[in-house]
Motif scaffolding. Structure first.
Motif, PDB file in Angstrom:
ATOM      1  N   GLU A  86      53.779  53.711  61.704  1.00  0.00           N
ATOM      2  CA  GLU A  86      53.378  54.991  61.120  1.00  0.00           C
ATOM      3  C   GLU A  86      54.574  55.939  61.135  1.00  0.00           C
ATOM      4  OE1 GLU A  86      49.783  56.651  62.705  1.00  0.00           O
ATOM      5  OE2 GLU A  86      49.474  57.842  60.892  1.00  0.00           O
ATOM      6  N   TYR A  87      54.750  56.632  60.045  1.00  0.00           N
ATOM      7  CA  TYR A  87      55.910  57.494  59.861  1.00  0.00           C
ATOM      8  C   TYR A  87      55.464  58.948  59.744  1.00  0.00           C
ATOM      9  CZ  TYR A  87      58.517  53.224  59.157  1.00  0.00           C
ATOM     10  OH  TYR A  87      59.107  51.994  59.347  1.00  0.00           O
ATOM     11  N   PHE A  88      56.154  59.788  60.486  1.00  0.00           N
ATOM     12  CA  PHE A  88      55.814  61.200  60.498  1.00  0.00           C
ATOM     13  C   PHE A  88      57.012  62.036  60.060  1.00  0.00           C
ATOM     14  CE2 PHE A  88      51.716  61.138  62.596  1.00  0.00           C
ATOM     15  CZ  PHE A  88      51.740  59.951  63.303  1.00  0.00           C
ATOM     16  N   CYS A  89      56.725  62.930  59.152  1.00  0.00           N
ATOM     17  CA  CYS A  89      57.690  63.944  58.768  1.00  0.00           C
ATOM     18  C   CYS A  89      57.404  65.168  59.630  1.00  0.00           C
ATOM     19  CB  CYS A  89      57.527  64.263  57.290  1.00  0.00           C
ATOM     20  SG  CYS A  89      58.667  65.483  56.638  1.00  0.00           S
ATOM     21  N   ALA A  90      58.440  65.868  60.026  1.00  0.00           N
ATOM     22  CA  ALA A  90      58.230  67.018  60.907  1.00  0.00           C
ATOM     23  C   ALA A  90      59.215  68.114  60.583  1.00  0.00           C
ATOM     24  CB  ALA A  90      58.365  66.596  62.373  1.00  0.00           C
ATOM     25  N   HIS A  91      58.795  69.318  60.928  1.00  0.00           N
ATOM     26  CA  HIS A  91      59.608  70.498  60.674  1.00  0.00           C
ATOM     27  C   HIS A  91      59.698  71.333  61.936  1.00  0.00           C
ATOM     28  CE1 HIS A  91      59.202  74.894  59.759  1.00  0.00           C
ATOM     29  NE2 HIS A  91      60.374  74.637  59.275  1.00  0.00           N
ATOM     30  N   LEU A  92      60.890  71.777  62.247  1.00  0.00           N
ATOM     31  CA  LEU A  92      61.099  72.645  63.402  1.00  0.00           C
ATOM     32  C   LEU A  92      61.354  74.052  62.902  1.00  0.00           C
ATOM     33  CD1 LEU A  92      61.702  73.031  66.479  1.00  0.00           C
ATOM     34  CD2 LEU A  92      64.083  72.561  65.917  1.00  0.00           C
ATOM     35  N   SER A  93      60.541  74.974  63.342  1.00  0.00           N
ATOM     36  CA  SER A  93      60.736  76.353  62.922  1.00  0.00           C
ATOM     37  C   SER A  93      61.924  76.938  63.659  1.00  0.00           C
ATOM     38  CB  SER A  93      59.481  77.180  63.204  1.00  0.00           C
ATOM     39  OG  SER A  93      59.199  77.177  64.589  1.00  0.00           O
ATOM     40  N   GLY A  94      62.514  77.931  63.061  1.00  0.00           N
ATOM     41  CA  GLY A  94      63.675  78.543  63.670  1.00  0.00           C
ATOM     42  C   GLY A  94      63.368  79.098  65.045  1.00  0.00           C
ATOM     43  N   GLY A  95      64.299  79.020  65.925  1.00  0.00           N
ATOM     44  CA  GLY A  95      64.069  79.550  67.264  1.00  0.00           C
ATOM     45  C   GLY A  95      63.628  78.474  68.230  1.00  0.00           C
ATOM     46  N   TYR A  96      62.423  78.605  68.716  1.00  0.00           N
ATOM     47  CA  TYR A  96      62.008  77.728  69.786  1.00  0.00           C
ATOM     48  C   TYR A  96      61.540  76.370  69.283  1.00  0.00           C
ATOM     49  CZ  TYR A  96      62.189  82.170  72.159  1.00  0.00           C
ATOM     50  OH  TYR A  96      62.588  83.375  72.650  1.00  0.00           O
ATOM     51  N   GLN A  97      61.244  75.508  70.227  1.00  0.00           N
ATOM     52  CA  GLN A  97      61.007  74.101  69.917  1.00  0.00           C
ATOM     53  C   GLN A  97      59.583  73.818  69.473  1.00  0.00           C
ATOM     54  OE1 GLN A  97      63.293  71.528  70.140  1.00  0.00           O
ATOM     55  NE2 GLN A  97      64.833  73.113  70.351  1.00  0.00           N
ATOM     56  N   LYS A  98      59.078  74.540  68.503  1.00  0.00           N
ATOM     57  CA  LYS A  98      57.737  74.255  68.009  1.00  0.00           C
ATOM     58  C   LYS A  98      57.854  73.411  66.751  1.00  0.00           C
ATOM     59  CE  LYS A  98      53.336  76.239  66.626  1.00  0.00           C
ATOM     60  NZ  LYS A  98      52.528  77.465  66.493  1.00  0.00           N
ATOM     61  N   VAL A  99      57.417  72.190  66.856  1.00  0.00           N
ATOM     62  CA  VAL A  99      57.538  71.252  65.749  1.00  0.00           C
ATOM     63  C   VAL A  99      56.176  71.061  65.103  1.00  0.00           C
ATOM     64  CG1 VAL A  99      58.138  68.895  65.093  1.00  0.00           C
ATOM     65  CG2 VAL A  99      59.470  70.076  66.837  1.00  0.00           C
ATOM     66  N   THR A 100      56.152  71.153  63.786  1.00  0.00           N
ATOM     67  CA  THR A 100      54.938  70.891  63.024  1.00  0.00           C
ATOM     68  C   THR A 100      55.067  69.524  62.381  1.00  0.00           C
ATOM     69  OG1 THR A 100      54.657  73.241  62.562  1.00  0.00           O
ATOM     70  CG2 THR A 100      53.438  71.701  61.167  1.00  0.00           C
ATOM     71  N   PHE A 101      54.090  68.683  62.608  1.00  0.00           N
ATOM     72  CA  PHE A 101      54.116  67.329  62.069  1.00  0.00           C
ATOM     73  C   PHE A 101      53.207  67.196  60.859  1.00  0.00           C
ATOM     74  CE2 PHE A 101      56.507  64.758  65.042  1.00  0.00           C
ATOM     75  CZ  PHE A 101      56.553  65.557  66.174  1.00  0.00           C
ATOM     76  N   GLY A 102      53.593  66.314  59.953  1.00  0.00           N
ATOM     77  CA  GLY A 102      52.693  65.901  58.899  1.00  0.00           C
ATOM     78  C   GLY A 102      51.634  64.984  59.479  1.00  0.00           C
ATOM     79  N   THR A 103      50.705  64.595  58.641  1.00  0.00           N
ATOM     80  CA  THR A 103      49.585  63.770  59.103  1.00  0.00           C
ATOM     81  C   THR A 103      49.949  62.297  59.224  1.00  0.00           C
ATOM     82  OG1 THR A 103      48.854  63.698  56.813  1.00  0.00           O
ATOM     83  CG2 THR A 103      47.776  65.288  58.258  1.00  0.00           C
ATOM     84  N   GLY A 104      51.132  61.947  58.780  1.00  0.00           N
ATOM     85  CA  GLY A 104      51.597  60.582  58.945  1.00  0.00           C
ATOM     86  C   GLY A 104      51.277  59.683  57.763  1.00  0.00           C
ATOM     87  N   THR A 105      52.117  58.686  57.567  1.00  0.00           N
ATOM     88  CA  THR A 105      51.898  57.642  56.563  1.00  0.00           C
ATOM     89  C   THR A 105      51.997  56.298  57.254  1.00  0.00           C
ATOM     90  OG1 THR A 105      52.843  58.944  54.746  1.00  0.00           O
ATOM     91  CG2 THR A 105      52.727  56.559  54.441  1.00  0.00           C
ATOM     92  N   LYS A 106      50.933  55.521  57.147  1.00  0.00           N
ATOM     93  CA  LYS A 106      50.947  54.185  57.746  1.00  0.00           C
ATOM     94  C   LYS A 106      51.519  53.197  56.746  1.00  0.00           C
ATOM     95  CE  LYS A 106      47.300  54.509  61.174  1.00  0.00           C
ATOM     96  NZ  LYS A 106      45.951  54.080  61.612  1.00  0.00           N
ATOM     97  N   LEU A 107      52.533  52.496  57.176  1.00  0.00           N
ATOM     98  CA  LEU A 107      53.193  51.532  56.310  1.00  0.00           C
ATOM     99  C   LEU A 107      52.778  50.119  56.701  1.00  0.00           C
ATOM    100  CD1 LEU A 107      55.304  50.700  54.182  1.00  0.00           C
ATOM    101  CD2 LEU A 107      56.998  50.706  56.031  1.00  0.00           C
ATOM    102  N   GLN A 108      52.276  49.399  55.722  1.00  0.00           N
ATOM    103  CA  GLN A 108      51.968  47.991  55.907  1.00  0.00           C
ATOM    104  C   GLN A 108      52.960  47.178  55.090  1.00  0.00           C
ATOM    105  OE1 GLN A 108      48.105  46.802  54.463  1.00  0.00           O
ATOM    106  NE2 GLN A 108      48.183  44.796  55.419  1.00  0.00           N
ATOM    107  N   VAL A 109      53.511  46.138  55.680  1.00  0.00           N
ATOM    108  CA  VAL A 109      54.467  45.277  54.992  1.00  0.00           C
ATOM    109  C   VAL A 109      53.855  43.895  54.857  1.00  0.00           C
ATOM    110  CG1 VAL A 109      56.783  44.305  55.013  1.00  0.00           C
ATOM    111  CG2 VAL A 109      56.379  46.586  55.977  1.00  0.00           C
ATOM    112  N   ILE A 110      53.762  43.426  53.625  1.00  0.00           N
ATOM    113  CA  ILE A 110      53.186  42.102  53.394  1.00  0.00           C
ATOM    114  C   ILE A 110      54.278  41.106  53.029  1.00  0.00           C
ATOM    115  CG2 ILE A 110      50.900  42.949  52.762  1.00  0.00           C
ATOM    116  CD1 ILE A 110      51.667  42.772  49.865  1.00  0.00           C
ATOM    117  N   PRO A 111      54.114  39.880  53.466  1.00  0.00           N
ATOM    118  CA  PRO A 111      55.171  38.876  53.225  1.00  0.00           C
ATOM    119  C   PRO A 111      55.255  38.476  51.758  1.00  0.00           C
ATOM    120  CG  PRO A 111      53.302  37.906  54.381  1.00  0.00           C
ATOM    121  CD  PRO A 111      53.014  39.375  54.298  1.00  0.00           C
TER     122      PRO A 111
END
Lengths: 113, 111
Positions: free
Chosen positions: A88-113
């Motif tokens: 699962e892959y998450f995109c995230a953003h850090l607001s200026g200043g302190y360490q408060k990170v906002t995450f996206g809801t995530g994307t689950k990646l499935q890889v098929i052969p």
């Protein structure tokens, strides 16, 4: 309030195919942007980050992402996906200043052969 | 350098109990952040500590609290546990470059 949107909840790709995971953010100033990967039951591993400068950033495991201010996007790409990239892959953003990170809801990646 | 460590890795509690989770940051990192991850709500920011001071707090009830010690180790406490508190609790430490490094998490199950 700032937000991060990952429009794709689940993506399936064939091994060896290219990959692009989408991320959009809403924030006025230049944000600090990240992509993380999480394997089942594990913590998050940082793939890459963008703070400033070159808008195309390279990360670990062959991933790259491009910051496009005009589109408020920070999409993650990989030219050839390996089965071990399934996670699962998450995109995230850090607001200026302190360490408060906002995450996206995530994307689950499935890889098929 | 050793990574971020969290203890315990797994925990089972019953409703009404309280729980304390521990996080040891990467050596030299002074900022520790806590997140709650659930299937329904995703990753949510709880709070962040820097040099023993809480600098930022998310939208969680007062039952969720934390602290940081002089060696930067941090603990979070949840009192009067509810079923909805079942989650993976992640701790992250960061240094001067604003990169957050995550621990493996503590899986809390409330019965």
């Amino acid at each position: 309030a700032q937000s991060v949107t990952q429009p794709d909840i689940h993506i399936t790709v064939s091994e060896g195919a290219s990959l692009e995971l989408r991320c959009n953010y809403s924030y006025g100033a230049t944000p600090y942007l990240f992509w993380y990967v999480q394997s089942p039951g594990q913590g998050l591993q940082l793939l890459l980050k963008y703070f400033s400068g070159d808008t195309l950033v390279q990360g670990i495991k062959g991933f790259e992402a491009e910051f496009k201010r005009s589109q408020s996007s920070f999409n993650l790409r990989k030219p050839s996906v390996h089965w071990s990239d399934a996670a699962e892959y998450f995109c995230a953003h850090l607001s200026g200043g302190y360490q408060k990170v906002t995450f996206g809801t995530g994307t689950k990646l499935q890889v098929i052969p | 350098k050793a990574g971020v460590t969290q203890t315990p890795r797994y925990l089972i509690k019953t409703r009404g109990q309280q729980v304390t989770l521990s996080c040891s940051p990467i050596s030299g990192h002074r900022s520790v952040s806590w997140y709650q991850q659930t299937p329904g709500q995703g990753l949510q920011f709880l709070f962040e500590y820097f040099s023993e001071t809480q600098r930022n707090k998310g939208n969680f009830p007062g039952r969720f609290s934390g602290r940081q010690f002089s060696n930067s180790r941090s603990e979070m406490n949840v009192s009067t546990l509810e079923l909805g508190d079942s989650a993976l609790y992640l701790c992250a430490s960061s240094g001067e470059l604003n990169e957050q490094f995550f621990g493996p998490g503590t899986r809390l199950t409330v019965l």
